[in-house]
Motif scaffolding. Structure first.
Motif, mmCIF file in Angstrom:
data_model
loop_
_atom_site.group_PDB
_atom_site.id
_atom_site.type_symbol
_atom_site.label_atom_id
_atom_site.label_comp_id
_atom_site.label_asym_id
_atom_site.label_seq_id
_atom_site.Cartn_x
_atom_site.Cartn_y
_atom_site.Cartn_z
ATOM 1 N N LYS A 33 0.830 -1.195 0.000
ATOM 2 C CA LYS A 33 0.000 0.000 0.000
ATOM 3 C C LYS A 33 0.867 1.249 0.000
ATOM 4 C CE LYS A 33 -3.755 2.264 2.539
ATOM 5 N NZ LYS A 33 -4.640 2.178 3.732
ATOM 6 N N ALA A 34 0.601 2.138 -0.953
ATOM 7 C CA ALA A 34 1.384 3.365 -1.084
ATOM 8 C C ALA A 34 0.738 4.497 -0.288
ATOM 9 C CB ALA A 34 1.506 3.774 -2.551
ATOM 10 N N ALA A 35 1.571 5.430 0.198
ATOM 11 C CA ALA A 35 1.092 6.623 0.883
ATOM 12 C C ALA A 35 0.529 7.603 -0.150
ATOM 13 C CB ALA A 35 2.225 7.256 1.680
ATOM 14 N N LEU A 36 -0.021 8.728 0.339
ATOM 15 C CA LEU A 36 -0.606 9.722 -0.568
ATOM 16 C C LEU A 36 0.419 10.256 -1.554
ATOM 17 C CD1 LEU A 36 -2.896 11.721 1.896
ATOM 18 C CD2 LEU A 36 -3.605 10.114 0.113
ATOM 19 N N ASP A 37 1.682 10.349 -1.137
ATOM 20 C CA ASP A 37 2.711 10.876 -2.037
ATOM 21 C C ASP A 37 3.307 9.795 -2.937
ATOM 22 O OD1 ASP A 37 4.167 9.400 -0.284
ATOM 23 O OD2 ASP A 37 5.477 11.020 0.397
ATOM 24 N N GLY A 38 2.748 8.587 -2.866
ATOM 25 C CA GLY A 38 3.212 7.496 -3.728
ATOM 26 C C GLY A 38 4.329 6.659 -3.140
ATOM 27 N N SER A 39 4.878 7.073 -2.004
ATOM 28 C CA SER A 39 5.951 6.299 -1.392
ATOM 29 C C SER A 39 5.380 5.082 -0.677
ATOM 30 C CB SER A 39 6.733 7.167 -0.405
ATOM 31 O OG SER A 39 5.894 7.566 0.663
ATOM 32 N N ARG A 40 6.236 4.084 -0.484
ATOM 33 C CA ARG A 40 5.835 2.870 0.221
ATOM 34 C C ARG A 40 6.822 2.604 1.354
ATOM 35 N NH1 ARG A 40 4.626 -0.879 -5.030
ATOM 36 N NH2 ARG A 40 6.801 -0.307 -5.389
ATOM 37 N N LYS A 41 6.292 2.204 2.494
ATOM 38 C CA LYS A 41 7.107 2.008 3.690
ATOM 39 C C LYS A 41 8.043 0.815 3.531
ATOM 40 C CE LYS A 41 6.793 1.153 8.676
ATOM 41 N NZ LYS A 41 5.869 0.927 9.808
ATOM 42 N N GLY A 54 0.489 -9.997 5.527
ATOM 43 C CA GLY A 54 0.075 -8.841 4.753
ATOM 44 C C GLY A 54 0.593 -8.881 3.335
ATOM 45 N N ASP A 55 0.338 -7.777 2.600
ATOM 46 C CA ASP A 55 0.736 -7.658 1.192
ATOM 47 C C ASP A 55 2.014 -6.835 1.088
ATOM 48 O OD1 ASP A 55 -1.536 -9.073 0.377
ATOM 49 O OD2 ASP A 55 -2.752 -7.236 0.396
ATOM 50 N N TYR A 56 2.940 -7.302 0.236
ATOM 51 C CA TYR A 56 4.243 -6.659 0.103
ATOM 52 C C TYR A 56 4.674 -6.625 -1.366
ATOM 53 C CZ TYR A 56 4.458 -7.561 5.116
ATOM 54 O OH TYR A 56 4.175 -7.603 6.446
#
Length: 559
Positions: free
Chosen positions: A420-428, A445-447
């Motif tokens: 799941k990407a953040a609002l700015d498109g980055s992913r943790k 979870g999904d990765y």
């Protein structure tokens, strides 16, 4: 247990620690602090036996002997550089070494060779006589040849000797470390059973006695009558609870003088177990009882002709936690368990734990790989907390290939990020590492597994299910480009086609004369700069194949 105590006492005597022949030597004891030292002999941990023996033996060292103390594997798991000098070589270090040994918490690797080498260097072995005494219950685990090291130290040293004491090693295992002693003119002593131990020590002591006669040992004194001690403390985990009477419980007693302000003053001594009793000089002391990580202190007065029987309430809780990836799984012995009490760090342990910790507000983090669960407890003194901790982890096994059937042997970089990407498109980012085959323990979870090797990069999505293992295959469809240039020219690998702005994408760059990179299958331009001139050579990379390109200098150009 008496045999083991005589083993270390006798062995150190046999190696010269208590003999006039080595009274002028400088020596360092290297004590194994690896995780295997928690193994038990007749119900008692090896590290506990070592602590007791050092405390007893070092109390009678010659005043002129300069002795230091080093250990390894006591701070981190899996770290071959975890070697620490706890007490620098000096005279009168017996009490300091015994106190340092009490603080060792075995957990890590066995870097025998590097520890001996560092001890030799600390003793300036190339300039003066030096002795290292290694006490180990395991073999080298850090890919250094102890035999070669011993030969090197012997060749470079003025008069260097290593003595090796092996606990519970087979004949074959013993040969792997005995060379440390044999190649430096020292002794290797092996303890496999009581009879063999007595024979080995008798022979060794006799050999040393030939070099310089040693007075006959004093006969072992008969057990002292009850009236001959004046201190017999007791302890319990809770107020009004039963006394701790388990002879195997690692109960530690320590006493200090009383400073002018009423606080702890100078260290006096240490004792062990619930059966402890002692004779102290009359006076005032501050005494501490410790079991595991819980302790209690109080003033104690010793009066002539009386026996002091102080009672200590340790206020401890028995904490038994069994980390598991999922319900019904085996206990994960690599799980990390970090314990805090009232917000303050207590300790970090691994795998199945059985500890005594302070009662009160406990917070425990249990980690299996990147999966983590936190437990909180309002722990009561004297109670036992016994719990299976389900961390909720699954395993992702990632295998990288150039093309199917051609594994990646180079250092491909793998990073696991949340799908799941953040609002700015980055992913943790969750975890990362290098290598063609990697294992990651992850929360359910999904990765996405992202990869990068040279100029090739991409990503593969996957899903982790608790308690299950998923095989994640990264097939890069990539090959290798090897470029040879006239000199140390700058080379850049570009896309064959230009974008709307008229520029090409850069995939990798570096300097000649030999440059190698990995690229996804496709068409590229190899641009080489030679002075002000730039040559461009088109190449086509095919998956699983190697393309070798030699770029010549333009006519008339040499630099």
């Amino acid at each position: 247990m008496r045999i083991i105590r005589y083993f270390v006492l006798g062995a150190i005597a046999a190696l010269g620690l208590a003999l006039p022949a080595v009274a002028a030597e400088r020596a360092i004891i290297v004590l194994d602090g690896s995780g295997s030292m928690w193994a038990q002999i007749e119900g008692k941990a090896r590290i506990t036996i070592a602590r007791e023996t050092l405390s007893s033996v070092l109390a009678t060292l010659p005043d002129e002997l300069e002795l230091g103390f080093m250990t390894y594997g006591h701070r981190e798991k899996g770290n071959c550089a975890d070697i620490e000098m706890l007490v620098d070589p000096a005279t009168g270090t017996g009490a300091a070494i015994a106190a340092a040994a009490d603080g060792i918490n075995p957990k890590g690797m066995t870097p025998i060779s590097d520890a001996v080498r560092l001890a030799a260097e600390d003793l300036s072995f190339t300039e003066q006589k030096a002795t290292v005494i290694l006490i180990t219950d395991g073999l080298e685990t850090c890919e250094v040849d102890p035999c070669e090291l011993a030969s090197d130290l012997e060749a470079r040293g003025i008069d260097f000797t290593t003595h090796v004491l092996g606990f519970g090693l087979s004949d074959e295992e013993g040969q792997q470390v005995a060379c440390l002693a044999e190649n430096t003119g020292g002794k290797y002593l092996s303890a496999n059973d009581g009879a063999a131990l007595v024979d080995a020590l008798t022979a060794t002591v006799a050999e040393v006695a030939q070099a310089e006669p040693e007075p006959a040992p004093e006969p072992e004194p008969a057990p002292e009558p009850v009236a001959d001690y004046n201190l017999k403390p007791t302890a319990s985990l809770s107020e009004g609870g039963p006394d701790i009477v388990d002879g195997a419980a690692d109960l530690v007693w320590e006493w200090h003088t009383v400073a002018a302000d009423g606080s702890k003053g100078e260290y006096v001594g240490t004792g062990y177990y619930s059966t402890f009793k002692e004779t102290l000089e009359p006076g005032d002391y501050i005494m501490t009882a410790t079991l595991g990580y819980a302790s209690s202190s109080q003033p104690v007065t010793i009066e002539a002709g009386k026996v002091a029987t102080p009672h200590f309430v340790i206020n401890g809780t028995i904490l038994k936690l069994h980390p598991m990836a999922s319900e019904g799984a085996d206990v994960d012995e690599d799980a990390t368990v970090e314990i805090r009490h009232a917000g303050e760090y207590v300790t970090t342990s691994y795998g199945d734990i059985d500890l005594v910790v302070p009662a009160g507000a406990l917070e425990v983090d249990v980690l299996i790989g990147e999966a983590k669960v936190t437990r909180t407890y309002d722990a009561k003194a004297g109670e036992t907390i016994d719990e299976d901790v389900i961390v909720g982890a699954g395993t992702a096994s990632i295998v990288s290939e150039y093309v199917p059937g051609t594994p990646v042997a180079a250092d491909i970089f793998i990073e696991i990020v949340e799908a799941k990407a953040a609002l700015d498109g980055s992913r943790k980012s969750v975890a990362s590492g290098y290598g063609g085959q990697k294992m990651f323990d992850l929360p359910q979870g999904d990765y996405v597994a992202t990869y990068r090797l040279g100029g090739a990069e991409g990503e593969v999505p996957f899903t982790v299910t608790m308690g299950e293992r998923i095989e994640v295959s990264i097939v890069m469809d990539a090959g290798i480009l090897a470029v040879t240039t006239p000199g140390d020219n700058f080379v850049e690998i570009l896309s064959a086609s230009k974008n709307l702005e008229g520029t090409r994408t850069s995939f990798d760059s570096g300097y000649g004369p030999d440059l190698q990179t990995t690229l996804a299958a496709g068409d590229y331009i190899v641009a080489m700069r030679l002075g002000d001139a730039v040559t461009e050579t088109p190449v086509t990379i095919k998956g699983g194949e190697r393309f070798e390109l030699t770029v010549e200098a333009p006519v008339g150009k040499t630099k």
